[in-house]
Design a protein around this motif. Structure first.
Motif, PDB file in Angstrom:
ATOM      1  N   ARG A 242       0.926  -1.204  -0.016  1.00 50.66           N
ATOM      2  CA  ARG A 242      -0.055  -0.038  -0.047  1.00 50.66           C
ATOM      3  C   ARG A 242       0.813   1.108  -0.019  1.00 50.66           C
ATOM      4  NH1 ARG A 242      -3.635  -2.987   3.935  1.00 50.66           N
ATOM      5  NH2 ARG A 242      -5.475  -3.501   2.927  1.00 50.66           N
ATOM      6  N   LEU A 243       2.023   1.223   0.740  1.00 50.89           N
ATOM      7  CA  LEU A 243       2.827   2.446   0.739  1.00 50.89           C
ATOM      8  C   LEU A 243       3.316   2.549  -0.487  1.00 50.89           C
ATOM      9  CD1 LEU A 243       4.482   4.564   2.529  1.00 50.89           C
ATOM     10  CD2 LEU A 243       6.019   2.536   3.310  1.00 50.89           C
ATOM     11  N   ALA A 244       3.773   1.562  -1.155  1.00 50.50           N
ATOM     12  CA  ALA A 244       4.361   1.718  -2.604  1.00 50.50           C
ATOM     13  C   ALA A 244       3.394   2.264  -3.410  1.00 50.50           C
ATOM     14  CB  ALA A 244       4.702   0.355  -3.186  1.00 50.50           C
ATOM     15  N   VAL A 245       2.103   1.926  -3.387  1.00 50.11           N
ATOM     16  CA  VAL A 245       1.003   2.366  -4.244  1.00 50.11           C
ATOM     17  C   VAL A 245       0.875   3.903  -4.136  1.00 50.11           C
ATOM     18  CG1 VAL A 245      -1.558   2.462  -4.874  1.00 50.11           C
ATOM     19  CG2 VAL A 245      -0.132   0.421  -4.686  1.00 50.11           C
ATOM     20  N   VAL A 246       0.886   4.422  -2.845  1.00 44.03           N
ATOM     21  CA  VAL A 246       0.987   5.792  -2.454  1.00 44.03           C
ATOM     22  C   VAL A 246       2.226   6.604  -2.794  1.00 44.03           C
ATOM     23  CG1 VAL A 246       0.983   7.392  -0.469  1.00 44.03           C
ATOM     24  CG2 VAL A 246      -0.423   5.413  -0.458  1.00 44.03           C
ATOM     25  N   ASN A 247       3.125   6.103  -2.740  1.00 41.94           N
ATOM     26  CA  ASN A 247       4.518   6.588  -3.275  1.00 41.94           C
ATOM     27  C   ASN A 247       4.474   6.510  -4.883  1.00 41.94           C
ATOM     28  OD1 ASN A 247       7.016   7.298  -1.068  1.00 41.94           O
ATOM     29  ND2 ASN A 247       5.372   6.201  -0.333  1.00 41.94           N
ATOM     30  N   ASP A 248       4.192   5.648  -5.517  1.00 45.60           N
ATOM     31  CA  ASP A 248       4.244   5.680  -7.068  1.00 45.60           C
ATOM     32  C   ASP A 248       3.137   6.369  -7.567  1.00 45.60           C
ATOM     33  OD1 ASP A 248       4.403   4.699  -9.493  1.00 45.60           O
ATOM     34  OD2 ASP A 248       2.668   3.410  -9.501  1.00 45.60           O
ATOM     35  N   ALA A 249       1.986   6.652  -7.067  1.00 42.01           N
ATOM     36  CA  ALA A 249       1.014   7.796  -7.285  1.00 42.01           C
ATOM     37  C   ALA A 249       1.261   9.134  -7.019  1.00 42.01           C
ATOM     38  CB  ALA A 249      -0.242   7.706  -6.642  1.00 42.01           C
ATOM     39  N   ARG A 261       9.853  -0.722 -10.487  1.00 43.19           N
ATOM     40  CA  ARG A 261      10.099  -1.661  -9.478  1.00 43.19           C
ATOM     41  C   ARG A 261      11.505  -1.985  -9.480  1.00 43.19           C
ATOM     42  NH1 ARG A 261       6.599  -5.054 -11.015  1.00 43.19           N
ATOM     43  NH2 ARG A 261       8.116  -6.859 -11.492  1.00 43.19           N
ATOM     44  N   TYR A 262      11.958  -1.840  -8.263  1.00 42.19           N
ATOM     45  CA  TYR A 262      13.503  -2.170  -7.985  1.00 42.19           C
ATOM     46  C   TYR A 262      13.517  -3.655  -7.862  1.00 42.19           C
ATOM     47  CZ  TYR A 262      18.196  -1.721  -6.094  1.00 42.19           C
ATOM     48  OH  TYR A 262      19.500  -1.683  -6.100  1.00 42.19           O
ATOM     49  N   ARG A 325      -2.481  -2.917  -6.685  1.00 45.11           N
ATOM     50  CA  ARG A 325      -1.951  -1.835  -7.701  1.00 45.11           C
ATOM     51  C   ARG A 325      -0.496  -1.930  -7.538  1.00 45.11           C
ATOM     52  NH1 ARG A 325      -4.826   3.755  -7.409  1.00 45.11           N
ATOM     53  NH2 ARG A 325      -3.589   4.133  -9.242  1.00 45.11           N
ATOM     54  N   ALA A 326       0.294  -2.208  -6.568  1.00 46.92           N
ATOM     55  CA  ALA A 326       1.787  -2.521  -6.556  1.00 46.92           C
ATOM     56  C   ALA A 326       2.529  -3.277  -7.516  1.00 46.92           C
ATOM     57  CB  ALA A 326       2.222  -3.104  -5.279  1.00 46.92           C
ATOM     58  N   ASP A 327       1.373  -4.476  -8.042  1.00 43.72           N
ATOM     59  CA  ASP A 327       1.922  -5.494  -9.201  1.00 43.72           C
ATOM     60  C   ASP A 327       1.793  -4.486 -10.565  1.00 43.72           C
ATOM     61  OD1 ASP A 327       2.099  -7.491  -7.596  1.00 43.72           O
ATOM     62  OD2 ASP A 327       0.089  -8.130  -7.707  1.00 43.72           O
ATOM     63  N   THR A 328       1.066  -3.373 -10.644  1.00 42.75           N
ATOM     64  CA  THR A 328       0.923  -2.699 -11.954  1.00 42.75           C
ATOM     65  C   THR A 328       2.483  -1.963 -12.120  1.00 42.75           C
ATOM     66  OG1 THR A 328      -0.187  -0.695 -11.113  1.00 42.75           O
ATOM     67  CG2 THR A 328      -1.400  -2.667 -11.819  1.00 42.75           C
ATOM     68  N   ILE A 329       3.313  -1.766 -11.076  1.00 42.64           N
ATOM     69  CA  ILE A 329       4.564  -0.959 -11.215  1.00 42.64           C
ATOM     70  C   ILE A 329       5.410  -1.518 -12.079  1.00 42.64           C
ATOM     71  CG2 ILE A 329       6.357   0.227  -9.873  1.00 42.64           C
ATOM     72  CD1 ILE A 329       4.558   0.098  -7.426  1.00 42.64           C
ATOM     73  N   PRO A 330       5.786  -1.068 -13.146  1.00 39.79           N
ATOM     74  CA  PRO A 330       6.692  -1.745 -14.157  1.00 39.79           C
ATOM     75  C   PRO A 330       7.973  -2.199 -13.531  1.00 39.79           C
ATOM     76  CG  PRO A 330       6.646   0.432 -14.911  1.00 39.79           C
ATOM     77  CD  PRO A 330       5.846   0.417 -13.793  1.00 39.79           C
ATOM     78  N   ALA A 331       8.474  -3.168 -13.962  1.00 38.04           N
ATOM     79  CA  ALA A 331       9.986  -3.628 -13.726  1.00 38.04           C
ATOM     80  C   ALA A 331      11.064  -2.727 -14.165  1.00 38.04           C
ATOM     81  CB  ALA A 331      10.256  -5.221 -14.152  1.00 38.04           C
ATOM     82  N   ARG A 332      11.942  -2.528 -13.567  1.00 39.22           N
ATOM     83  CA  ARG A 332      12.927  -1.540 -13.904  1.00 39.22           C
ATOM     84  C   ARG A 332      13.731  -2.166 -15.128  1.00 39.22           C
ATOM     85  NH1 ARG A 332      18.210  -0.564 -10.339  1.00 39.22           N
ATOM     86  NH2 ARG A 332      18.819  -2.389 -11.433  1.00 39.22           N
ATOM     87  N   GLY A 333      13.923  -1.526 -16.311  1.00 42.33           N
ATOM     88  CA  GLY A 333      14.588  -1.989 -17.483  1.00 42.33           C
ATOM     89  C   GLY A 333      15.948  -2.167 -17.375  1.00 42.33           C
ATOM     90  N   PRO A 334      16.667  -2.425 -18.426  1.00 34.91           N
ATOM     91  CA  PRO A 334      18.244  -2.611 -18.289  1.00 34.91           C
ATOM     92  C   PRO A 334      18.900  -1.179 -18.091  1.00 34.91           C
ATOM     93  CG  PRO A 334      17.388  -2.483 -20.631  1.00 34.91           C
ATOM     94  CD  PRO A 334      16.218  -2.510 -19.816  1.00 34.91           C
ATOM     95  N   ALA A 335      20.202  -1.244 -17.773  1.00 35.04           N
ATOM     96  CA  ALA A 335      21.044  -0.192 -17.915  1.00 35.04           C
ATOM     97  C   ALA A 335      20.934   0.744 -18.967  1.00 35.04           C
ATOM     98  CB  ALA A 335      22.429  -0.530 -17.632  1.00 35.04           C
ATOM     99  N   LEU A 336      21.212   2.161 -18.946  1.00 33.80           N
ATOM    100  CA  LEU A 336      20.948   2.988 -20.125  1.00 33.80           C
ATOM    101  C   LEU A 336      22.598   2.604 -21.034  1.00 33.80           C
ATOM    102  CD1 LEU A 336      19.202   5.130 -21.011  1.00 33.80           C
ATOM    103  CD2 LEU A 336      20.638   6.738 -20.174  1.00 33.80           C
TER     104      LEU A 336
END
Length: 349
Positions: A242-249, A261-262, A325-336
């Motif tokens: 829940r805390l992640a959802v609040v912070n993401d928003a 998502r880290y 809704r935390a599951d909708t936070i996308p996984a982090r992509g590859p290094a730039l």
């Protein structure tokens, strides 16, 4: 940085995070009509321990004591591990910044938050601070900060999660299964003792990461993660989601961040896992190591995270957030590609 009023107004328009619910006969105050956010010059973006000391002393003075200062311990070289607290409400929040000395931006964000909540005195401020108490360990690794290094300073450091001749990785030594007296890292011992003394419902640990690109081509500007240790009880994990959802928003809609998502591990000595195991709603926030012209944007992102968490804890919306809704936070992509950063490392937090 935009004024506190602008931040809150944006939040009110884009989300209910900052909307205090009215009660029968006792309507909650609105966000302040005018309240200045802390000036950027209050503290540098990459502060020294002396910068932190001076800034906190000024805030305590300007707040007429509403921001309370303390020392929770000493670093291995004897530097003060500084605690700043604001509010007197029953819900306790703990923010920790700069466990890794080369990841500084959470520290100026925390200093500005303390000014913004402690110095202005409106009905909204009184309402918020009557409901929450915010404790901030400001720059948890001062020895690493003066050296711009990840580790603390301990030339005798040995074993896992250490760099021989350099020091220990503080954020691997919060293991709640290890007796505090047996913990070799004074900075970690101090935070653990603070947790046991205050039992915060919420713990957020602010770090920095390298640079990453998402499949849609956008660059990640921040990443977050809740406890993933199998030892963390289900209610604490749910609360952390829940805390992640609040912070993401808040970071997305108010600060304009691109949050992912880290990809963190499940070792119980990591603060994110340790304080979840102990029962807190625990979250990691990683700010990406963006170019210099975006440093203020990143500090503001962390500031919004801290403020949104306090508001959501005060008005009850933190309990009402949908953890799924935390599951909708996308996984982090590859290094730039083509960008080298000392903070680009897997599970660096």
């Amino acid at each position: 940085m935009k004024s506190l009023t602008v931040v809150l107004t944006a939040a009110l328009l884009g989300t209910t995070l900052f909307a205090a619910p009215a009660r029968a006969g006792t309507p909650a105050p609105s966000a302040p009509v005018s309240a200045g956010e802390a000036p950027a010059r209050l503290i540098p973006a990459r502060p020294s321990p002396d910068d932190v000391r001076r800034s906190l002393a000024r805030i305590a003075r300007d707040s007429d004591g509403r921001v309370r200062l303390g020392v929770i311990g000493r670093s291995n070289e004897g530097r003060a591990l500084r605690l700043a607290s604001v509010g007197h409400g029953p819900t306790r929040l703990l923010y920790v910044t700069q466990q890794h000395g080369d990841e500084p931006l959470g520290t100026p964000a925390a200093v500005r938050l303390l000014w913004s909540l402690g110095v202005p005195r409106t009905a909204w401020h009184r309402w918020l601070l009557s409901r929450v108490t915010i404790d901030v360990v400001v720059q948890a690794n001062p020895d690493g900060a003066v050296r711009n290094q990840r580790y603390n300073h301990d030339p005798e450091a040995t074993g896992d999660y250490s760099e021989p001749g350099v020091g220990y990785d503080i954020n691997r030594f919060h293991n709640p299964l290890t007796p505090i007296a047996d913990n070799p890292v004074p900075e970690s011992r101090a935070v653990l003792r603070l947790w046991r003394a205050t039992r915060p419902q919420v713990v957020i640990d602010y770090h920095m990461q390298g640079r990453y690109r998402q499949p849609d081509g956008r660059e990640t500007t921040a990443s977050i993660l809740w406890p993933t240790s199998p030892l963390a009880p289900a209610p604490a994990v749910t609360a952390a989601r829940r805390l992640a959802v609040v912070n993401d928003a808040a970071m997305t809609r108010v600060a304009g961040a691109n949050v992912t998502r880290y990809p963190g591990g499940d070792y119980e000595g990591i603060a994110r896992n340790a304080y979840g195991i102990l029962g807190s709603s625990s979250l990691l926030v990683e700010l990406s190591d963006l170019p210099a012209e975006q440093v203020e944007f990143q500090i503001r992102t962390a500031f919004v995270s801290m403020l949104a968490t306090a508001q959501a804890a005060a008005d009850g919306s933190l309990r009402r957030a949908d953890p799924a809704r935390a599951d909708t936070i996308p996984a982090r992509g590859p290094a730039l590609p083509g960008v080298l950063s000392p903070l680009t490392r897997v599970d660096a937090a």
